[in-house]
Design an enzyme around this catalytic site. Structure first.
Site, PDB file in Angstrom:
ATOM      1  N   ASP A 123       0.939  -1.147   0.106  1.00  0.00           N
ATOM      2  CA  ASP A 123       0.137   0.120  -0.002  1.00  0.00           C
ATOM      3  C   ASP A 123       0.611   1.281   0.015  1.00  0.00           C
ATOM      4  O   ASP A 123       0.243   2.362   0.238  1.00  0.00           O
ATOM      5  CB  ASP A 123      -0.958  -0.040   1.331  1.00  0.00           C
ATOM      6  CG  ASP A 123      -1.946  -0.812   1.003  1.00  0.00           C
ATOM      7  OD1 ASP A 123      -2.631  -1.063  -0.080  1.00  0.00           O
ATOM      8  OD2 ASP A 123      -2.207  -1.711   1.975  1.00  0.00           O
ATOM      9  N   ASP A 177      -6.937  -4.115  -5.847  1.00  0.00           N
ATOM     10  CA  ASP A 177      -6.549  -2.482  -5.295  1.00  0.00           C
ATOM     11  C   ASP A 177      -5.085  -2.194  -5.912  1.00  0.00           C
ATOM     12  O   ASP A 177      -4.835  -1.087  -5.639  1.00  0.00           O
ATOM     13  CB  ASP A 177      -6.741  -2.757  -3.790  1.00  0.00           C
ATOM     14  CG  ASP A 177      -7.836  -3.611  -3.357  1.00  0.00           C
ATOM     15  OD1 ASP A 177      -8.316  -4.453  -4.066  1.00  0.00           O
ATOM     16  OD2 ASP A 177      -8.262  -3.391  -2.146  1.00  0.00           O
TER      17      ASP A 177
END
Ligand code: GLY
Length: 394
Positions: free
Chosen positions: A113, A173
């Site tokens: 992330d 994602d």
């Protein structure tokens, strides 16, 4: 005399519509900046703690996170965008204050992330200040992210958790983190970073999508052979369902990869995803998606305004590249209007300073159901900026 009356009426109505036009645009900007002032005031109370950024609300109370959380960069990003929208220097100061505590995250190779965390905070800090220190943090973050790339698979590994379930999980994602790699490749001339991003996007395009152009959430690969071992969900309703935010991440990710590479295959993939999303009930009319397009009890399911905000931002951009641009822009406009309506947009000092209500983070995990989420606000602010820029160029 009659002519004079007609001219006076025409002038008056021009004055009115022009005034309306001028009012609509500053209104939302003034509302979001007032609400963000409140948000900062609340967040400031945690300044001396390890908590660096608001994420959501829990039992209507503000919930903040540590720097290592995947959402830690969005609040700083929001402040940078309010600076962009208002031009007021005070926001720059506040944005820097909420960017700096994330600095050590550039070294965290335990997460995929890093794009969300570092490009949204330090990336914007560099964009708005030109300060080379910030630039170097983003470049290091990109290098750290690249250590998670496996050439056998052709992808960056997403999660390290659930090691008993998955060997090499890649989630849709993860497309979002490629933007930082593409940026760092341009800034440094390091073509490996660019090749990693392209390989990840191509492998995702090949393995994440079903025939109807919806995507799986998690693809689990064999790290030695690169074979697909499992197709699962984690945050969606079922392995075969279309988790709303996952579709949104895919749309945004492939649109961005087309922007960054000019490779036609990414535009085609983005258009296919858009087709799937626009064909879901109510979307073309501007209805906010429920948390999963296949959730069993629609319309008695929670919404996900974060998915809508990501879709709006992506569609505005895709509309500038695609032959279907007019339709994308119209749908984006309708979704934007719904998000800006009282049902979804918080009033000032409501909802602990968040902008959007009614998002869903992880329904199967029983967390963040029908709440504000900081990343919904991030993509909503991005949509405001894109809408404003598009209107300027019309
Ligand atoms: N990347 C995590 C999420 O969308 O919830």
């Amino acid at each position: 005399m009659l002519r004079l009356i007609v001219i006076v009426i025409a002038l008056l109505s021009f004055g009115c519509s022009n005034q309306n036009k001028q009012e609509t645009k500053p209104d939302i900007i003034s509302l979001v900046s007032q609400q963000m002032e409140y948000a900062v005031q609340l967040a400031d109370q945690f300044k001396d703690s390890v908590l660096v950024a608001p994420r959501t609300t829990e039992n209507d109370k503000l919930k903040l996170v540590r720097a290592r959380d995947w959402t830690s960069g969005f609040f700083a990003g929001n402040l940078w965008m309010v600076y962009d929208l208002t031009g007021d220097e005070k926001w720059k100061e506040r944005a820097i204050e909420y960017t700096l505590p994330l600095e050590q995250e550039q070294w965290d190779g335990g997460t995929h992330d890093l794009g969300f965390k570092m490009f949204n905070s330090f990336g914007k800090a560099y964009q708005f200040t030109g300060n080379e220190t910030y630039k170097n943090v983003v470049i290091q973050s990109a290098k750290t992210l690249a250590t998670r790339f496996n050439p056998n698979v052709g992808c960056i590994r997403s999660w390290d958790h659930n090691a008993d379930k998955w060997d090499f999980p890649v989630i849709i994602d993860n497309m979002m983190n490629l933007e930082m790699l593409m940026w760092a490749a341009k800034e440094t001339g390091n073509d490996t970073l660019r090749q990693i991003a392209i390989s990840h996007a191509q492998t995702t395009s090949k393995n994440h999508f079903r025939d109807d152009n919806s995507s799986y959430h998690v693809i689990d690969y064999n790290p030695e052979t690169g074979e697909v071992e499992n197709r699962n969900t984690h945050q969606g309703y079922s392995d075969e369902s279309a988790w709303a935010r996952g579709q949104a991440w895919g749309l945004y990710g492939f649109t961005m990869m087309y922007r960054e590479t000019g490779m036609e295959e990414f535009l085609v993939q983005a258009e296919k995803i858009a087709e799937f999303i626009l064909n879901q009930k109510g979307i073309k009319e501007g209805q906010i998606p429920y948390w999963d397009f296949n959730a069993p009890n629609i319309p008695n399911e929670p919404y996900d305004a974060s998915a809508a905000a990501i879709i709006v931002s992506a569609l505005y951009e895709l509309s500038t590249y695609s032959n279907n641009g007019n339709e994308y822009k119209e749908v984006a406009g309708r979704l934007f209007d719904t998000l800006s309506s009282p049902e979804f947009l918080a009033t000032v000092q409501e909802k602990q300073g968040f902008l959007l209500k009614h998002s869903t983070g992880h329904l199967p995990g029983g967390s963040e159901i029908d709440v504000p989420l900081v990343y919904a606000d991030y993509y909503f602010l991005e949509s405001i900026i894109k809408k404003k820029n598009m209107e300027k160029n019309e």
